[in-house]
Design a protein around this motif. Structure first.
Motif, PDB file in Angstrom:
ATOM      1  N   LYS A   1     -28.436  37.624  -7.839  1.00 38.68           N
ATOM      2  CA  LYS A   1     -29.247  36.441  -7.547  1.00 38.68           C
ATOM      3  C   LYS A   1     -28.777  35.244  -8.374  1.00 38.68           C
ATOM      4  CE  LYS A   1     -33.607  38.882  -6.435  1.00 38.68           C
ATOM      5  NZ  LYS A   1     -33.077  40.234  -6.205  1.00 38.68           N
ATOM      6  N   HIS A   2     -28.816  34.076  -7.758  1.00 39.42           N
ATOM      7  CA  HIS A   2     -28.456  32.867  -8.509  1.00 39.42           C
ATOM      8  C   HIS A   2     -29.196  31.655  -7.959  1.00 39.42           C
ATOM      9  CE1 HIS A   2     -25.906  31.534  -5.151  1.00 39.42           C
ATOM     10  NE2 HIS A   2     -25.608  32.798  -5.028  1.00 39.42           N
ATOM     11  N   LEU A   3     -29.333  30.635  -8.799  1.00 35.20           N
ATOM     12  CA  LEU A   3     -29.906  29.355  -8.382  1.00 35.20           C
ATOM     13  C   LEU A   3     -28.942  28.251  -8.819  1.00 35.20           C
ATOM     14  CD1 LEU A   3     -33.667  29.979  -9.306  1.00 35.20           C
ATOM     15  CD2 LEU A   3     -32.731  29.703  -6.990  1.00 35.20           C
TER      16      LEU A   3
ATOM     17  N   VAL B   1     -33.093  26.077   1.694  1.00 36.00           N
ATOM     18  CA  VAL B   1     -31.961  26.905   2.125  1.00 36.00           C
ATOM     19  C   VAL B   1     -31.185  27.428   0.916  1.00 36.00           C
ATOM     20  CG1 VAL B   1     -29.711  26.824   3.295  1.00 36.00           C
ATOM     21  CG2 VAL B   1     -31.732  25.803   4.384  1.00 36.00           C
ATOM     22  N   ASP B   2     -30.907  26.558  -0.043  1.00 36.32           N
ATOM     23  CA  ASP B   2     -30.131  26.959  -1.225  1.00 36.32           C
ATOM     24  C   ASP B   2     -30.888  27.986  -2.062  1.00 36.32           C
ATOM     25  OD1 ASP B   2     -28.109  25.294  -0.432  1.00 36.32           O
ATOM     26  OD2 ASP B   2     -28.567  23.693  -1.863  1.00 36.32           O
ATOM     27  N   VAL B   3     -32.204  27.764  -2.223  1.00 34.76           N
ATOM     28  CA  VAL B   3     -33.007  28.688  -3.038  1.00 34.76           C
ATOM     29  C   VAL B   3     -33.072  30.063  -2.374  1.00 34.76           C
ATOM     30  CG1 VAL B   3     -35.378  29.194  -3.786  1.00 34.76           C
ATOM     31  CG2 VAL B   3     -34.370  26.938  -4.242  1.00 34.76           C
ATOM     32  N   VAL B   4     -33.380  30.076  -1.080  1.00 34.47           N
ATOM     33  CA  VAL B   4     -33.518  31.361  -0.380  1.00 34.47           C
ATOM     34  C   VAL B   4     -32.182  32.103  -0.352  1.00 34.47           C
ATOM     35  CG1 VAL B   4     -33.924  32.402   1.891  1.00 34.47           C
ATOM     36  CG2 VAL B   4     -35.567  30.753   0.954  1.00 34.47           C
ATOM     37  N   ASN B   5     -31.105  31.402  -0.027  1.00 31.00           N
ATOM     38  CA  ASN B   5     -29.790  32.059  -0.027  1.00 31.00           C
ATOM     39  C   ASN B   5     -29.449  32.613  -1.404  1.00 31.00           C
ATOM     40  OD1 ASN B   5     -29.321  31.641   2.668  1.00 31.00           O
ATOM     41  ND2 ASN B   5     -28.138  29.770   2.367  1.00 31.00           N
ATOM     42  N   GLY B   6     -29.744  31.818  -2.436  1.00 25.41           N
ATOM     43  CA  GLY B   6     -29.420  32.243  -3.800  1.00 25.41           C
ATOM     44  C   GLY B   6     -30.214  33.470  -4.229  1.00 25.41           C
ATOM     45  N   LEU B   7     -31.490  33.510  -3.833  1.00 23.11           N
ATOM     46  CA  LEU B   7     -32.346  34.619  -4.267  1.00 23.11           C
ATOM     47  C   LEU B   7     -32.141  35.870  -3.414  1.00 23.11           C
ATOM     48  CD1 LEU B   7     -35.658  32.746  -5.183  1.00 23.11           C
ATOM     49  CD2 LEU B   7     -33.903  33.658  -6.738  1.00 23.11           C
TER      50      LEU B   7
ATOM     51  N   ASP C   1     -42.408  41.500  -7.077  1.00 21.22           N
ATOM     52  CA  ASP C   1     -42.078  40.835  -5.816  1.00 21.22           C
ATOM     53  C   ASP C   1     -42.448  39.365  -5.909  1.00 21.22           C
ATOM     54  OD1 ASP C   1     -41.148  43.090  -4.528  1.00 21.22           O
ATOM     55  OD2 ASP C   1     -43.141  43.646  -3.778  1.00 21.22           O
ATOM     56  N   VAL C   2     -41.613  38.535  -5.338  1.00 22.81           N
ATOM     57  CA  VAL C   2     -41.925  37.106  -5.239  1.00 22.81           C
ATOM     58  C   VAL C   2     -41.963  36.746  -3.759  1.00 22.81           C
ATOM     59  CG1 VAL C   2     -41.113  34.781  -5.752  1.00 22.81           C
ATOM     60  CG2 VAL C   2     -40.905  36.587  -7.481  1.00 22.81           C
ATOM     61  N   HIS C   3     -43.016  36.016  -3.377  1.00 18.59           N
ATOM     62  CA  HIS C   3     -43.171  35.620  -1.975  1.00 18.59           C
ATOM     63  C   HIS C   3     -42.810  34.155  -1.818  1.00 18.59           C
ATOM     64  CE1 HIS C   3     -45.894  38.989  -2.827  1.00 18.59           C
ATOM     65  NE2 HIS C   3     -45.540  39.413  -1.610  1.00 18.59           N
ATOM     66  N   ILE C   4     -41.929  33.888  -0.873  1.00 23.82           N
ATOM     67  CA  ILE C   4     -41.621  32.512  -0.487  1.00 23.82           C
ATOM     68  C   ILE C   4     -41.976  32.424   0.994  1.00 23.82           C
ATOM     69  CG2 ILE C   4     -39.832  30.727  -0.349  1.00 23.82           C
ATOM     70  CD1 ILE C   4     -38.226  32.270  -2.421  1.00 23.82           C
TER      71      ILE C   4
ATOM     72  N   ASP D   1     -42.208  32.042   4.867  1.00 20.20           N
ATOM     73  CA  ASP D   1     -41.214  32.024   5.939  1.00 20.20           C
ATOM     74  C   ASP D   1     -39.915  32.750   5.625  1.00 20.20           C
ATOM     75  OD1 ASP D   1     -42.902  30.509   7.606  1.00 20.20           O
ATOM     76  OD2 ASP D   1     -42.316  28.689   6.523  1.00 20.20           O
ATOM     77  N   THR D   2     -39.935  33.624   4.637  1.00 20.53           N
ATOM     78  CA  THR D   2     -38.737  34.439   4.431  1.00 20.53           C
ATOM     79  C   THR D   2     -39.127  35.789   3.839  1.00 20.53           C
ATOM     80  OG1 THR D   2     -36.488  34.455   3.560  1.00 20.53           O
ATOM     81  CG2 THR D   2     -38.183  33.561   2.122  1.00 20.53           C
ATOM     82  N   GLU D   3     -38.147  36.701   3.812  1.00 15.46           N
ATOM     83  CA  GLU D   3     -38.411  38.046   3.307  1.00 15.46           C
ATOM     84  C   GLU D   3     -38.855  38.018   1.856  1.00 15.46           C
ATOM     85  OE1 GLU D   3     -34.778  40.384   3.835  1.00 15.46           O
ATOM     86  OE2 GLU D   3     -34.525  39.239   5.704  1.00 15.46           O
ATOM     87  N   ILE D   4     -39.619  39.044   1.465  1.00 14.71           N
ATOM     88  CA  ILE D   4     -40.030  39.186   0.062  1.00 14.71           C
ATOM     89  C   ILE D   4     -38.786  39.291  -0.813  1.00 14.71           C
ATOM     90  CG2 ILE D   4     -41.071  40.839  -1.567  1.00 14.71           C
ATOM     91  CD1 ILE D   4     -43.129  41.454   0.679  1.00 14.71           C
ATOM     92  N   VAL D   5     -38.818  38.592  -1.944  1.00 15.27           N
ATOM     93  CA  VAL D   5     -37.713  38.692  -2.907  1.00 15.27           C
ATOM     94  C   VAL D   5     -38.133  39.704  -3.971  1.00 15.27           C
ATOM     95  CG1 VAL D   5     -36.311  37.453  -4.592  1.00 15.27           C
ATOM     96  CG2 VAL D   5     -37.026  36.310  -2.465  1.00 15.27           C
ATOM     97  N   HIS D   6     -37.428  40.818  -4.032  1.00 16.75           N
ATOM     98  CA  HIS D   6     -37.783  41.856  -4.998  1.00 16.75           C
ATOM     99  C   HIS D   6     -36.905  41.781  -6.236  1.00 16.75           C
ATOM    100  CE1 HIS D   6     -39.228  45.595  -6.665  1.00 16.75           C
ATOM    101  NE2 HIS D   6     -37.953  45.909  -6.909  1.00 16.75           N
ATOM    102  N   PHE D   7     -37.531  41.941  -7.400  1.00 21.26           N
ATOM    103  CA  PHE D   7     -36.803  42.049  -8.667  1.00 21.26           C
ATOM    104  C   PHE D   7     -37.028  43.422  -9.259  1.00 21.26           C
ATOM    105  CE2 PHE D   7     -37.202  37.486  -8.257  1.00 21.26           C
ATOM    106  CZ  PHE D   7     -36.060  36.978  -8.858  1.00 21.26           C
TER     107      PHE D   7
END
Ligand code: AVJ
Length: 324
Positions: free
Chosen positions: A28-30, A17-23, A264-267, A269-275
């Motif tokens: 973006k933050h961790l 949850v923390d990683v996905v919310n942060g990204l 793009d980073v794939h995690i 069960d969640t949306e693609i994280v684009h940089f």
């Protein structure tokens, strides 16, 4: 593959949850508390041993050169007390204080608190061997929950150790709030010994977080590797640059990982994280303080400053506060 990732996700829920919310946040933050998996622990050991990272040596000097003075402050009026350490780790620095207290026949129990069950069981097992006669009761859990537990276990006065400049990992406002909450969990007369890294030559500070061997870089990138392993993500860690900066005006030292390209980073069960190229993840803050700020912190959170212990360079302070 997918099954495995799902399992990982469900068993690491808070982390996920923390990683996905942060990204998915902007920017973006961790959370730096997640640096410390097994590999991260090893890298942090290497940081502490590298030439540029002065914090550990400074606080070690304080605890080895001024041990009796610190012990006397803790012993106060001689009444029995509980010495509580928040985030005890391997207790290397505090063991000097413990040894001195035992030599002086102080009436105290050592209650190390750590989130890691491994840390607590190893302290419970090893410290009584190296420090014969030590009364120890390790508490595994969150700091404030375990402080409540410590108060329930014994009515003795408390001396709380919060070392290593761990408070620096919070932005100033959060640190202020942390001190207020700490005060709320204590009684008048209880004491706190708390380590702050002080403002100093900006080059010295920056070098500590940008070491020439690249250990701090590896320490930051390791969190991406951890996310890949535990959450089934696919960060290409070679495509991120470690950037550390220090602002002498605010005293904030911050670390970022900067994307070297559009990616793009794939995690699972969640949306693609684009940089975007040059987009950053804010990884950590290591806040530096002035002595004046440290005193103000005490008074504004319900403590009175008692004394402070500084290393010979004047780079680090262990401040002693008493709860009002
Ligand atoms: C353990 C939080 C005190 O901020 O100096 C060291 C962690 N990060 N190098 C610090 C850390 C990068 C460290 N603390």
């Amino acid at each position: 593959m997918r099954m495995k990732a799902r399992q990982a996700v469900t068993s690491n829920n808070q982390f996920y949850v923390d990683v996905v919310n942060g990204l998915q946040a902007e920017p973006k933050h961790l959370d730096a508390k997640y640096f410390y998996d097994a590999a991260g622990d090893k890298l942090f050991q290497q940081i502490m041993n590298c030439g540029e990272y002065y914090l550990t040596n400074c606080e070690m000097e304080i605890f080895t050169q001024q041990t009796a003075e610190i012990a006397n402050v803790a012993m106060g009026d001689g009444s029995p007390f509980d010495l509580i350490e928040l985030g005890a780790g391997d207790a290397t620095k505090s063991s000097h204080l413990l040894r001195n207290l035992l030599q002086q026949k102080a009436d105290f129990t050592y209650l190390p608190i750590d989130i890691s069950g491994h840390v607590i069981s190893s302290l419970n097992a090893t410290l009584p061997l190296s420090l014969p006669g030590l009364k120890i009761k390790g508490l595994q859990g969150e700091y404030f929950e375990m402080l409540n537990k410590a108060a329930a276990i014994s009515p003795n006065r408390k001396v709380v150790l919060f070392m290593g400049a761990n408070i620096g990992n919070m932005p100033v406002k959060d640190a202020q709030h942390f001190c207020e909450e700490l005060r709320d969990h204590l009684s008048p007369g209880d004491m706190v010994i708390i380590g702050f890294d002080l403002k100093k030559n900006p080059e010295t500070i920056l070098a500590a977080y940008n070491d020439s061997e690249g250990i701090t870089k590896a320490f930051n990138l390791n969190l991406l590797t951890r996310i890949n392993r535990e959450l089934g993500a696919d960060f290409d860690v070679d495509q991120f640059h470690h950037y550390a900066m220090y602002d002498p005006e605010t005293g904030s030292c911050k670390s970022y990982l900067v994307s070297l390209k559009d990616q793009d980073v794939h995690i699972p069960d969640t949306e693609i994280v684009h940089f975007d190229k040059d987009e950053y993840i804010w990884m950590e803050i290591s806040q530096k303080y002035s002595r004046r700020q440290v005193d103000d912190f005490a008074t504004s959170s319900g403590f009175a400053p008692v004394t402070e212990f500084t290393d010979s360079k004047g780079w680090f302070v262990d401040a002693v506060w008493v709860a009002e």
